[in-house]
Write a protein that holds these residues in place. Structure first.
Motif, PDB file in Angstrom:
ATOM      1  N   HIS A  17     -17.401 118.836  50.690  1.00 22.23           N
ATOM      2  CA  HIS A  17     -16.919 118.775  49.355  1.00 22.23           C
ATOM      3  C   HIS A  17     -18.169 118.676  48.612  1.00 22.23           C
ATOM      4  N   SER A  18     -18.925 117.659  48.718  1.00 18.74           N
ATOM      5  CA  SER A  18     -20.088 117.278  47.565  1.00 18.74           C
ATOM      6  C   SER A  18     -20.926 118.716  47.751  1.00 18.74           C
ATOM      7  N   ARG A  19     -21.005 119.290  48.952  1.00 18.39           N
ATOM      8  CA  ARG A  19     -21.943 120.586  48.623  1.00 18.39           C
ATOM      9  C   ARG A  19     -21.223 121.708  47.776  1.00 18.39           C
ATOM     10  N   ALA A  20     -19.886 121.564  47.808  1.00 19.36           N
ATOM     11  CA  ALA A  20     -19.259 122.663  47.037  1.00 19.36           C
ATOM     12  C   ALA A  20     -19.315 122.437  45.682  1.00 19.36           C
ATOM     13  N   ALA A  21     -19.070 120.903  45.236  1.00 18.89           N
ATOM     14  CA  ALA A  21     -18.975 120.440  43.951  1.00 18.89           C
ATOM     15  C   ALA A  21     -20.426 120.836  43.384  1.00 18.89           C
ATOM     16  N   ARG A  22     -21.408 120.585  44.166  1.00 19.40           N
ATOM     17  CA  ARG A  22     -22.940 120.774  43.756  1.00 19.40           C
ATOM     18  C   ARG A  22     -22.962 122.098  43.266  1.00 19.40           C
ATOM     19  N   ALA A  23     -22.935 123.118  44.200  1.00 20.64           N
ATOM     20  CA  ALA A  23     -22.582 124.547  43.978  1.00 20.64           C
ATOM     21  C   ALA A  23     -21.908 124.900  42.666  1.00 20.64           C
ATOM     22  N   ALA A  24     -20.833 124.134  42.525  1.00 23.07           N
ATOM     23  CA  ALA A  24     -19.824 124.412  41.213  1.00 23.07           C
ATOM     24  C   ALA A  24     -20.484 123.695  40.099  1.00 23.07           C
ATOM     25  N   ARG A  25     -21.740 123.303  40.047  1.00 24.37           N
ATOM     26  CA  ARG A  25     -22.346 122.654  38.967  1.00 24.37           C
ATOM     27  C   ARG A  25     -21.601 121.281  38.551  1.00 24.37           C
ATOM     28  N   ALA A  26     -21.096 120.466  39.304  1.00 26.34           N
ATOM     29  CA  ALA A  26     -20.504 119.347  38.794  1.00 26.34           C
ATOM     30  C   ALA A  26     -21.862 118.230  38.980  1.00 26.34           C
ATOM     31  N   ARG A  27     -21.558 117.071  38.229  1.00 27.84           N
ATOM     32  CA  ARG A  27     -22.326 115.962  38.555  1.00 27.84           C
ATOM     33  C   ARG A  27     -21.833 115.139  39.452  1.00 27.84           C
ATOM     34  N   LEU A  28     -22.641 114.756  40.827  1.00 27.91           N
ATOM     35  CA  LEU A  28     -22.014 113.877  41.691  1.00 27.91           C
ATOM     36  C   LEU A  28     -22.050 112.559  41.550  1.00 27.91           C
ATOM     37  N   VAL A  29     -21.057 112.010  40.715  1.00 28.74           N
ATOM     38  CA  VAL A  29     -21.344 110.480  40.157  1.00 28.74           C
ATOM     39  C   VAL A  29     -21.365 109.470  41.219  1.00 28.74           C
ATOM     40  N   ALA A  47     -24.151 107.926  50.016  1.00 30.88           N
ATOM     41  CA  ALA A  47     -24.894 108.447  48.804  1.00 30.88           C
ATOM     42  C   ALA A  47     -26.305 108.940  48.908  1.00 30.88           C
ATOM     43  N   ALA A  48     -26.866 108.409  49.977  1.00 26.95           N
ATOM     44  CA  ALA A  48     -28.322 108.856  50.131  1.00 26.95           C
ATOM     45  C   ALA A  48     -28.515 109.920  50.810  1.00 26.95           C
ATOM     46  N   GLN A  49     -27.392 110.221  51.698  1.00 28.90           N
ATOM     47  CA  GLN A  49     -27.206 111.332  52.595  1.00 28.90           C
ATOM     48  C   GLN A  49     -26.985 112.632  51.910  1.00 28.90           C
ATOM     49  N   LEU A  50     -26.140 112.369  51.083  1.00 30.95           N
ATOM     50  CA  LEU A  50     -25.265 113.349  50.495  1.00 30.95           C
ATOM     51  C   LEU A  50     -25.900 113.915  48.891  1.00 30.95           C
ATOM     52  N   GLY A  51     -26.740 112.816  48.591  1.00 27.58           N
ATOM     53  CA  GLY A  51     -27.389 113.151  47.179  1.00 27.58           C
ATOM     54  C   GLY A  51     -26.421 112.746  45.866  1.00 27.58           C
ATOM     55  N   ILE A  52     -25.542 111.721  46.150  1.00 27.86           N
ATOM     56  CA  ILE A  52     -24.693 111.266  45.125  1.00 27.86           C
ATOM     57  C   ILE A  52     -25.459 110.128  44.491  1.00 27.86           C
ATOM     58  N   GLU A  53     -25.091 110.001  42.960  1.00 22.21           N
ATOM     59  CA  GLU A  53     -25.831 109.135  42.186  1.00 22.21           C
ATOM     60  C   GLU A  53     -25.822 107.577  42.583  1.00 22.21           C
ATOM     61  N   SER A  54     -24.308 107.206  42.714  1.00 24.05           N
ATOM     62  CA  SER A  54     -24.133 105.902  42.827  1.00 24.05           C
ATOM     63  C   SER A  54     -23.110 105.601  44.225  1.00 24.05           C
ATOM     64  N   ALA A  55     -23.200 104.107  44.701  1.00 24.03           N
ATOM     65  CA  ALA A  55     -22.419 103.965  45.749  1.00 24.03           C
ATOM     66  C   ALA A  55     -21.301 102.923  45.206  1.00 24.03           C
ATOM     67  N   ASP A  56     -20.166 103.018  45.262  1.00 27.38           N
ATOM     68  CA  ASP A  56     -19.086 101.927  45.122  1.00 27.38           C
ATOM     69  C   ASP A  56     -18.470 101.268  46.304  1.00 27.38           C
ATOM     70  N   ALA A  57     -18.150  99.842  46.024  1.00 28.12           N
ATOM     71  CA  ALA A  57     -17.659  99.198  47.269  1.00 28.12           C
ATOM     72  C   ALA A  57     -16.316  99.346  47.648  1.00 28.12           C
ATOM     73  N   SER A  58     -15.659 100.316  46.703  1.00 28.95           N
ATOM     74  CA  SER A  58     -14.032 100.358  47.112  1.00 28.95           C
ATOM     75  C   SER A  58     -13.433 101.519  46.294  1.00 28.95           C
ATOM     76  N   ALA A  59     -12.491 102.134  46.636  1.00 30.48           N
ATOM     77  CA  ALA A  59     -11.728 103.190  46.108  1.00 30.48           C
ATOM     78  C   ALA A  59     -11.456 102.582  44.423  1.00 30.48           C
ATOM     79  N   GLU A  60     -11.027 101.551  44.611  1.00 38.26           N
ATOM     80  CA  GLU A  60     -10.692 101.099  43.131  1.00 38.26           C
ATOM     81  C   GLU A  60     -11.807 101.021  42.178  1.00 38.26           C
ATOM     82  N   ALA A  61     -13.092 100.586  42.633  1.00 38.44           N
ATOM     83  CA  ALA A  61     -13.954 100.628  41.777  1.00 38.44           C
ATOM     84  C   ALA A  61     -14.612 101.795  41.363  1.00 38.44           C
TER      85      ALA A  61
END
Length: 364
Positions: free
Chosen positions: A23-35, A49-63
């Motif tokens: 999903h993250s590779r597809a989102a990046r190719a679709a010009r999204a910001r991986l937040v 986050a480190a492996q997929l190149g996503i900006e931030s890591a959150d502790a939970s879905a709620e966050a």
């Protein structure tokens, strides 16, 4: 919340495993910001986050859902959590891309489709095999009447990744994967392709299922390894479907073959550049070529013919369609929550038929 035409869509990801990578590779190719990404624990979120190149890591879905920079949430968690997380994302005012199965029961899947419709938000379910150009070519040929009246069909989805008794996975645990495994996870793709390409509905079916090992990796197994179906379509065509996660040597062997009164068509996902066209006086292989393709197939031919396209390209095209619809565009053929609910209805019909050894009428 939704990004404008020139502002990147902010994407958040629930789950950090294999599907989150796709999903993250597809989102990046679709010009999204991986937040942001949220997994089962903060350390796993940070690793994802480190492996997929996503900006931030959150502790939970709620966050993650509380962030004001996430426009769309990709639900890439185990099956049993899909319904609750997708519902929470809708309640938080976020667009949703939810892995299939949309829910582990038809009732929950229909409820989610209704929630989404009432919200005015956009939701997509990745039946991504719709996005191979040669699948769109097959669909266009059927719609133009080139194959004639559909008589029969033969379809299969074969894998071998759960061949051995020691091959364990959370999907084999019904508490996490749901009451159906092989059909819900991969057979649903076949059912979706049949209805998408033919333009007809599966109206009744007879199914048998088999669970080969009662235990995998110390976990009791109750969902199926194998499913075999006979189906009847709304136009009267009869078909067979074979689904297995225990077919040695088959890694991702999705095949759809349609037999019309004038010609046959065969698509093999592992040979996605080809469409076999069968006629009584001779057969041929139609190679992907944007110059001669139907317009709906040409749209997805993003590289010149002879330069192979595959699964990740199809997934990217799906995500790009979802993001375009979020921005207010129209994209015909995008699989929605209604399609996810339809798959759940067919899955329950398969389980009911297997349990009762009877033909089951499939609700429209």
């Amino acid at each position: 919340m939704t990004a404008g035409a020139t502002t990147p869509i902010g994407a958040g990801f629930l789950g950090g495993g294999f599907m989150a990578a796709v999903h993250s590779r597809a989102a990046r190719a679709a010009r999204a910001r991986l937040v942001a990404v949220a997994s089962s624990a903060l350390d796993r979120s940070e690793a994802a986050a480190a492996q997929l190149g996503i900006e931030s890591a959150d502790a939970s879905a709620e966050a993650l859902l509380a962030r004001d920079d996430v426009d769309v949430v990709h639900v890439c968690t185990p099956n049993a959590s899909h319904a609750a997380l997708a519902s929470a994302a809708i309640a938080a005012g976020r667009h949703v891309v939810c892995e299939k199965p949309l829910a582990t029961s038809a009732a929950d899947a229909r409820r989610l489709a209704d929630e989404l419709a009432a919200s005015g938000l956009v939701g997509g379910v990745p039946f991504v095999y719709r996005y191979h150009p040669q699948v769109r070519e097959a669909r266009a040929r059927v719609a133009r009447g080139e194959i004639g009246a559909l008589l029969t069909l033969d379809a299969a989805y074969l894998q071998d990744w759960l061949l051995g008794e020691s091959d364990g996975n959370w999907r084999a645990d019904a508490a996490a994967g749901g009451p159906s495994r092989a059909f819900a996870d991969i057979g649903s793709h076949l059912a979706d392709l049949i209805e998408f390409v033919t333009g007809e509905r599966i109206v009744r079916l007879s199914a048998r299922t088999r669970t080969v090992y009662s235990e995998r990796g110390g976990v009791s197994v109750s969902n199926e390894d194998i499913a075999a179906l006979v189906v009847e379509l709304s136009g009267g065509a009869l078909g067979t479907l074979l689904i297995s996660q225990m077919a040695p040597g088959r890694k991702n062997g999705l095949v759809l073959e349609l037999h019309g009164a004038a010609e046959s068509l065969r698509f093999e996902q592992e040979r996605p550049e080809e469409l076999w066209v069968g006629r009584r006086d001779g057969s041929s292989i139609l190679l992907r070529d944007a110059a001669t393709a139907a317009p709906e197939a040409e749209r997805f031919s993003i590289v010149p013919s002879g330069h192979p396209m595959g699964y990740q390209d199809a997934f990217t095209a799906f995500v790009d369609d979802v993001y375009a619809v979020i921005r207010g565009e129209e994209r015909e053929g995008m699989p929605t929550f209604a399609d996810g609910a339809r798959a759940a209805v067919i899955t329950e019909a398969v389980l009911e038929s297997a349990a009762t050894a009877q033909w089951i009428e499939v609700p429209a």
